[in-house]
Scaffold this motif. Structure first.
Motif, PDB file in Angstrom:
ATOM      1  N   CYS A   8       0.794  -1.230   0.026  1.00  0.00           N
ATOM      2  CA  CYS A   8      -0.036  -0.146  -0.061  1.00  0.00           C
ATOM      3  C   CYS A   8       0.642   1.140   0.123  1.00  0.00           C
ATOM      4  O   CYS A   8       1.973   1.065   0.480  1.00  0.00           O
ATOM      5  CB  CYS A   8      -0.984  -0.043   1.252  1.00  0.00           C
ATOM      6  SG  CYS A   8      -2.216   1.128   1.076  1.00  0.00           S
ATOM      7  N   TYR A  15      -5.196   3.488  11.150  1.00  0.00           N
ATOM      8  CA  TYR A  15      -6.196   2.499  11.791  1.00  0.00           C
ATOM      9  C   TYR A  15      -5.885   1.361  10.907  1.00  0.00           C
ATOM     10  O   TYR A  15      -6.611   0.229  11.181  1.00  0.00           O
ATOM     11  CB  TYR A  15      -7.483   2.953  11.489  1.00  0.00           C
ATOM     12  CG  TYR A  15      -8.131   3.530  10.102  1.00  0.00           C
ATOM     13  CD1 TYR A  15      -8.284   2.438   9.126  1.00  0.00           C
ATOM     14  CD2 TYR A  15      -7.973   4.544   9.619  1.00  0.00           C
ATOM     15  CE1 TYR A  15      -8.419   2.676   7.780  1.00  0.00           C
ATOM     16  CE2 TYR A  15      -8.107   5.048   8.491  1.00  0.00           C
ATOM     17  CZ  TYR A  15      -8.387   4.126   7.507  1.00  0.00           C
ATOM     18  OH  TYR A  15      -8.561   4.292   6.148  1.00  0.00           O
ATOM     19  N   CYS A  16      -4.936   1.240  10.131  1.00  0.00           N
ATOM     20  CA  CYS A  16      -4.533   0.050   9.450  1.00  0.00           C
ATOM     21  C   CYS A  16      -3.188  -0.737   9.299  1.00  0.00           C
ATOM     22  O   CYS A  16      -3.006  -1.598   9.625  1.00  0.00           O
ATOM     23  CB  CYS A  16      -5.200   0.351   8.048  1.00  0.00           C
ATOM     24  SG  CYS A  16      -5.042  -1.142   6.964  1.00  0.00           S
ATOM     25  N   THR A  19      -9.343  -5.679  -4.087  1.00  0.00           N
ATOM     26  CA  THR A  19      -8.911  -4.679  -2.919  1.00  0.00           C
ATOM     27  C   THR A  19      -7.578  -4.954  -2.750  1.00  0.00           C
ATOM     28  O   THR A  19      -6.873  -5.698  -3.392  1.00  0.00           O
ATOM     29  CB  THR A  19      -9.930  -5.123  -1.491  1.00  0.00           C
ATOM     30  OG1 THR A  19      -9.481  -4.357  -0.614  1.00  0.00           O
ATOM     31  CG2 THR A  19      -9.799  -6.563  -1.294  1.00  0.00           C
ATOM     32  N   GLY A  78      -4.340  -4.409   0.758  1.00  0.00           N
ATOM     33  CA  GLY A  78      -3.316  -3.328  -0.026  1.00  0.00           C
ATOM     34  C   GLY A  78      -3.768  -2.328  -0.793  1.00  0.00           C
ATOM     35  O   GLY A  78      -5.023  -2.227  -0.700  1.00  0.00           O
ATOM     36  N   PRO A 101      -5.127  -1.762  -4.453  1.00  0.00           N
ATOM     37  CA  PRO A 101      -5.077  -2.717  -5.829  1.00  0.00           C
ATOM     38  C   PRO A 101      -4.571  -1.878  -6.911  1.00  0.00           C
ATOM     39  O   PRO A 101      -4.223  -2.379  -7.968  1.00  0.00           O
ATOM     40  CB  PRO A 101      -6.365  -2.978  -5.954  1.00  0.00           C
ATOM     41  CG  PRO A 101      -7.447  -1.861  -4.850  1.00  0.00           C
ATOM     42  CD  PRO A 101      -6.467  -1.768  -3.786  1.00  0.00           C
ATOM     43  N   SER A 130     -11.725   5.069  -0.120  1.00  0.00           N
ATOM     44  CA  SER A 130     -11.355   5.209   1.510  1.00  0.00           C
ATOM     45  C   SER A 130     -11.094   6.760   1.416  1.00  0.00           C
ATOM     46  O   SER A 130     -10.106   7.286   0.650  1.00  0.00           O
ATOM     47  CB  SER A 130     -10.565   4.291   1.999  1.00  0.00           C
ATOM     48  OG  SER A 130     -11.052   3.085   1.601  1.00  0.00           O
ATOM     49  N   ASN A 187     -15.756   5.721   1.859  1.00  0.00           N
ATOM     50  CA  ASN A 187     -15.723   5.167   3.165  1.00  0.00           C
ATOM     51  C   ASN A 187     -14.897   5.885   4.187  1.00  0.00           C
ATOM     52  O   ASN A 187     -13.600   6.071   3.968  1.00  0.00           O
ATOM     53  CB  ASN A 187     -15.183   3.610   3.090  1.00  0.00           C
ATOM     54  CG  ASN A 187     -16.172   2.791   2.718  1.00  0.00           C
ATOM     55  OD1 ASN A 187     -17.335   3.211   2.587  1.00  0.00           O
ATOM     56  ND2 ASN A 187     -15.763   1.451   2.538  1.00  0.00           N
ATOM     57  N   VAL A 189     -13.328   5.734   7.979  1.00  0.00           N
ATOM     58  CA  VAL A 189     -13.100   4.907   9.376  1.00  0.00           C
ATOM     59  C   VAL A 189     -13.187   6.048  10.356  1.00  0.00           C
ATOM     60  O   VAL A 189     -12.050   6.662  10.277  1.00  0.00           O
ATOM     61  CB  VAL A 189     -11.972   3.745   9.280  1.00  0.00           C
ATOM     62  CG1 VAL A 189     -11.770   3.143  10.534  1.00  0.00           C
ATOM     63  CG2 VAL A 189     -12.023   2.701   8.060  1.00  0.00           C
ATOM     64  N   ILE A 229     -17.329   4.077   9.239  1.00  0.00           N
ATOM     65  CA  ILE A 229     -17.289   2.725   9.327  1.00  0.00           C
ATOM     66  C   ILE A 229     -16.614   2.527  11.075  1.00  0.00           C
ATOM     67  O   ILE A 229     -15.598   3.442  11.208  1.00  0.00           O
ATOM     68  CB  ILE A 229     -16.031   2.028   8.505  1.00  0.00           C
ATOM     69  CG1 ILE A 229     -16.732   1.930   7.042  1.00  0.00           C
ATOM     70  CG2 ILE A 229     -16.033   0.678   9.012  1.00  0.00           C
ATOM     71  CD1 ILE A 229     -15.670   1.314   6.093  1.00  0.00           C
ATOM     72  N   LEU A 275      -8.119  -4.728  13.728  1.00  0.00           N
ATOM     73  CA  LEU A 275      -7.432  -5.287  12.455  1.00  0.00           C
ATOM     74  C   LEU A 275      -6.208  -4.457  12.154  1.00  0.00           C
ATOM     75  O   LEU A 275      -5.840  -4.747  10.943  1.00  0.00           O
ATOM     76  CB  LEU A 275      -8.345  -5.496  11.546  1.00  0.00           C
ATOM     77  CG  LEU A 275      -9.558  -6.331  11.483  1.00  0.00           C
ATOM     78  CD1 LEU A 275     -10.542  -6.362  10.569  1.00  0.00           C
ATOM     79  CD2 LEU A 275      -9.190  -7.819  11.546  1.00  0.00           C
ATOM     80  N   VAL A 291      -4.606  -5.043   6.263  1.00  0.00           N
ATOM     81  CA  VAL A 291      -3.793  -4.622   4.908  1.00  0.00           C
ATOM     82  C   VAL A 291      -3.476  -6.030   4.233  1.00  0.00           C
ATOM     83  O   VAL A 291      -3.234  -5.963   2.997  1.00  0.00           O
ATOM     84  CB  VAL A 291      -2.620  -3.666   5.249  1.00  0.00           C
ATOM     85  CG1 VAL A 291      -1.682  -4.380   5.754  1.00  0.00           C
ATOM     86  CG2 VAL A 291      -2.071  -3.220   3.778  1.00  0.00           C
TER      87      VAL A 291
HETATM   88  N1  SAM Z   1      -6.070   0.276   0.140  1.00  0.00           N
HETATM   89  C1  SAM Z   1      -7.630   0.344  -0.544  1.00  0.00           C
HETATM   90  C2  SAM Z   1      -8.460   1.510   0.452  1.00  0.00           C
HETATM   91  O1  SAM Z   1      -7.727   2.039   1.000  1.00  0.00           O
HETATM   92  O2  SAM Z   1      -9.618   1.368   0.488  1.00  0.00           O
HETATM   93  C3  SAM Z   1      -8.099  -0.976  -0.153  1.00  0.00           C
HETATM   94  C4  SAM Z   1      -7.959  -1.954   0.994  1.00  0.00           C
HETATM   95  S1  SAM Z   1      -8.369  -1.296   2.578  1.00  0.00           S
HETATM   96  C5  SAM Z   1      -7.557  -2.498   3.882  1.00  0.00           C
HETATM   97  C6  SAM Z   1      -9.801  -1.535   2.645  1.00  0.00           C
HETATM   98  C7  SAM Z   1     -10.812  -1.036   3.688  1.00  0.00           C
HETATM   99  O3  SAM Z   1     -10.597  -1.423   4.982  1.00  0.00           O
HETATM  100  C8  SAM Z   1     -10.720   0.450   3.653  1.00  0.00           C
HETATM  101  O4  SAM Z   1     -11.824   1.224   3.361  1.00  0.00           O
HETATM  102  C9  SAM Z   1     -10.264   0.883   5.163  1.00  0.00           C
HETATM  103  O5  SAM Z   1     -10.799   2.173   5.523  1.00  0.00           O
HETATM  104  C10 SAM Z   1     -10.579  -0.153   5.852  1.00  0.00           C
HETATM  105  N2  SAM Z   1     -10.042  -0.442   7.181  1.00  0.00           N
HETATM  106  C11 SAM Z   1      -8.725  -0.710   7.274  1.00  0.00           C
HETATM  107  N3  SAM Z   1      -8.492  -0.785   8.631  1.00  0.00           N
HETATM  108  C12 SAM Z   1      -9.703  -0.895   9.042  1.00  0.00           C
HETATM  109  C13 SAM Z   1     -10.043  -1.010  10.600  1.00  0.00           C
HETATM  110  N4  SAM Z   1      -8.987  -1.479  11.573  1.00  0.00           N
HETATM  111  N5  SAM Z   1     -11.226  -1.060  10.971  1.00  0.00           N
HETATM  112  C14 SAM Z   1     -12.082  -0.626   9.990  1.00  0.00           C
HETATM  113  N6  SAM Z   1     -11.645  -0.704   8.790  1.00  0.00           N
HETATM  114  C15 SAM Z   1     -10.641  -0.708   8.202  1.00  0.00           C
END
Ligand code: SAM
Length: 351
Positions: free
Chosen positions: A23, A29-30, A65, A67, A69, A143, A183, A185, A212, A217, A347
């Protein structure tokens, strides 16, 4: 042959494929702030075979999705190949389709075309929106966790991304990637004050903003119940801006939907922590290294790619997949004393 179902009678119709666990953002948060992938990725031909077998088993929607994509070169060609896959019709499913918005269900039942969606951070979307749409992408979710460039950079831990993402959202809208969802978070101490600005954003940009709840995670292991901004608080904050009216929704929907009282703008709230919806889950995931995960919070995964490597036929892959899906977890245990962290972080799963 029966459509894919788990032992709780949930029809499995949605597949998420992570095509890389790299990524270009480092959202608080990720991810941690480090670089690089842990598990790596596979040639697109491998994901395509997996998708083909699964579509033959009743999958009606594939979401790409990571990472991130859009970091993968060849993603447009991959979407074009996916779009060639014909959905298999099972007529009325044994159990009602669950885990989807009604409109999505109607759309997917009325067409033999595979619904192909993408979740992206949007950084590279401005140039790719049109080629992706032309290749057969149906819709996109971007996101975006703040509508302020400085705050955005504090969350993504990458300078200068905000303008790219905004341009990506507008390009997606322009080329007709619809419905377009954004989206966000929410994580306490970072962006809970962005609720109202996002309400304005939804109205001005004509997108559906979905808040969200933060789930445990993340790589940095900073989650605690107090870091979650729950559904009721989001609603209370938004009510200070403008009255909301709940849009009646099917039990199956993951997001609760609301429109503003004057009819302009829609928001959604996805509340897996305070209002879990596992009973309606219709998803399975394939990780970038070819493992099936039956739940975000699984403590194990199932090596589909290894089956392919040992020369399994399509029929053998189907049998393997049915065995895995049968074991899908009933629900997550976030916030409960017996909660065991997932064996991978978001991720490296593919959200
Ligand atoms: N890189 C892309 C993105 O940013 O959308 C796709 C992968 S990302 C892991 C997919 C989604 O997971 C995103 O909408 C992100 O906000 C959400 N996400 C990641 N970590 C999260 C967490 N701890 N709690 C809730 N949503 C989370």
């Amino acid at each position: 042959m029966a459509a894919l179902q788990d032992k709780f009678g949930r029809a499995i119709t949605d597949l998420r494929i992570s095509i890389t666990d790299r990524c270009n953002y480092k959202c608080v948060y990720c991810r941690t702030g480090n670089e690089g992938a842990l598990y790596g990725d596979l040639p697109f031909a491998v994901y395509l075979r997996m998708a083909r077998v699964l579509v033959g088993m009743g999958i009606t929607k594939v979401r790409l999705t990571g990472g991130e994509p859009l970091l993968r070169k060849g993603v447009v060609a991959f979407v074009r190949e996916l779009a060639q896959l014909q959905r298999r019709s099972y007529g009325a499913p044994a159990a009602p389709f669950r885990g989807r918005a009604d409109e999505d269900v109607r759309r997917s039942m009325n067409s033999d075309l595979l619904d192909i969606a993408l979740t992206t951070n949007g950084h590279l979307l401005a140039d790719l929106a049109k080629p992706l749409k032309d290749a057969g992408l149906t819709r996109v979710t971007v996101s975006m966790d703040a509508v302020d460039p400085d705050r955005f950079a504090r969350i993504t831990r990458v300078p200068g991304g905000y303008d790219h993402v905004l341009a990506g959202i507008r390009a997606a809208r322009r080329v007709g990637l619809w419905p377009l969802k954004v989206n966000c978070v929410l994580m306490r101490g970072f962006n809970e004050d962005q609720v109202i600005p996002f309400g304005m954003f939804a109205r001005e940009e004509g997108v559906t903003v979905r808040f969200i709840e933060f789930m445990p995670l993340e790589e940095d292991r900073v989650w605690s119940p107090s870091t979650v901004v729950p559904l009721e608080e989001i609603l209370a904050r938004m009510a200070e801006y403008r009255p909301l009216v709940e849009i009646p929704h099917a039990r199956s929907e993951t997001a609760r939907r609301y429109r503003f009282e004057d009819g302009i703008g829609e928001i959604g709230i996805i509340a897996p922590v305070s209002h879990p919806f596992c009973g309606h889950c219709s998803r399975i995931r394939i990780t970038s290294d070819g493992k099936i995960r039956t739940c975000l919070f699984s403590v194990w995964d199932h090596d589909l790619h290894a089956q392919m490597e040992r020369g399994a036929s399509d029929a053998e892959l189907e049998e393997f997949i049915r065995g895995v899906v049968a074991k899908k977890e009933e629900r997550h245990h976030i916030g409960e004393p017996d909660f065991v962290p997932a064996s991978r972080t978001m991720v490296h799963i593919g959200g």
